[in-house]
Design a protein around this motif. Structure first.
Motif, short mmCIF file in Angstrom:
data_model
loop_
_atom_site.label_atom_id
_atom_site.label_comp_id
_atom_site.label_asym_id
_atom_site.label_seq_id
_atom_site.Cartn_x
_atom_site.Cartn_y
_atom_site.Cartn_z
N ASN A 7 0.85 -1.19 0.00
CA ASN A 7 0.00 0.00 0.00
C ASN A 7 0.88 1.24 0.00
OD1 ASN A 7 -2.45 -1.58 0.34
ND2 ASN A 7 -1.73 -1.93 2.42
N TRP A 8 0.59 2.18 -0.89
CA TRP A 8 1.41 3.36 -1.09
C TRP A 8 0.56 4.62 -1.00
CZ3 TRP A 8 6.57 2.43 -1.78
CH2 TRP A 8 6.94 1.13 -2.15
N LYS A 9 0.96 5.55 -0.15
CA LYS A 9 0.22 6.80 0.03
C LYS A 9 0.99 7.96 -0.58
CE LYS A 9 -2.12 9.59 3.51
NZ LYS A 9 -2.52 9.66 4.91
N VAL A 39 -4.29 6.52 -2.14
CA VAL A 39 -3.53 5.35 -1.72
C VAL A 39 -3.63 4.35 -2.86
CG1 VAL A 39 -3.39 3.43 -0.10
CG2 VAL A 39 -3.88 5.73 0.74
N SER A 41 -2.81 0.47 -3.92
CA SER A 41 -2.45 -0.88 -3.46
C SER A 41 -2.09 -1.70 -4.68
CB SER A 41 -3.63 -1.52 -2.72
OG SER A 41 -3.98 -0.75 -1.59
N LYS A 129 5.37 3.86 1.44
CA LYS A 129 4.68 2.62 1.81
C LYS A 129 4.03 2.79 3.17
CE LYS A 129 5.50 -1.86 0.34
NZ LYS A 129 6.40 -2.95 0.03
N GLU A 132 -1.42 -0.17 6.26
CA GLU A 132 -2.83 -0.48 6.00
C GLU A 132 -3.49 0.65 5.24
OE1 GLU A 132 -5.18 -1.61 9.35
OE2 GLU A 132 -3.56 -2.79 10.22
N VAL A 133 -4.57 0.30 4.54
CA VAL A 133 -5.40 1.28 3.87
C VAL A 133 -6.51 1.67 4.83
CG1 VAL A 133 -6.88 1.72 1.89
CG2 VAL A 133 -4.87 0.25 1.65
#
Length: 134
Positions: A7-9, A39, A41, A129, A132-133
């Motif tokens: 997961n990437w924000k 975000v 994923s 990274k 969690e989302v």
């Protein structure tokens, strides 16, 4: 490929408004796209790679097999796309109407750098990274 999974924000964005205009989004979508913090994923599901985009306003999901064309929907915009690995970079070529854009994702210092190009417009978005989302 595994380095992209997770997961990437979004943490920074450069020239994204101009890129959105270049690919044909309307002004309202450009303004919204520039203020939301997406975000992304990315994960493996069998032979397919799945990408999910989530913001406070929209969500989308696409899946593909590396090297094979697929129909991609991003924020209501339809593309004919192909994704491949090129020297550790994940390169997505999107085509629609008479246009082509390129999205290149690469991992640098634990961050995912996404460089987007359409015509002579280049935007860069940096993601960190997260576990969690929301």
């Amino acid at each position: 490929m595994e380095a992209f999974f997770g997961n990437w924000k979004l943490v920074s964005s450069e020239n994204f408004e101009e890129y959105m205009r270049a690919v044909g989004f309307g002004e309202e979508q450009v303004q919204v796209g520039n203020i939301v913090t997406p975000v992304i994923s990315i994960y493996q599901d069998g032979e397919k790679v799945v990408t999910k985009l989530k913001t406070s306003i929209i969500s989308s999901e696409n899946s593909f097999i590396l090297g094979k064309e697929f129909d991609e929907n991003v924020a209501g915009k339809q593309y004919r796309s192909v994704v491949h690995l090129d020297g550790g970079k994940l390169v997505n070529t999107r085509k629609w109407d008479d246009k082509t854009s390129f999205l290149t994702r690469e991992i640098q210092d634990g961050k995912m750098i996404m460089t987007m190009r359409c015509d002579d417009i280049v935007a860069v978005r940096t993601y960190e990274k997260i576990s969690e989302v929301d």
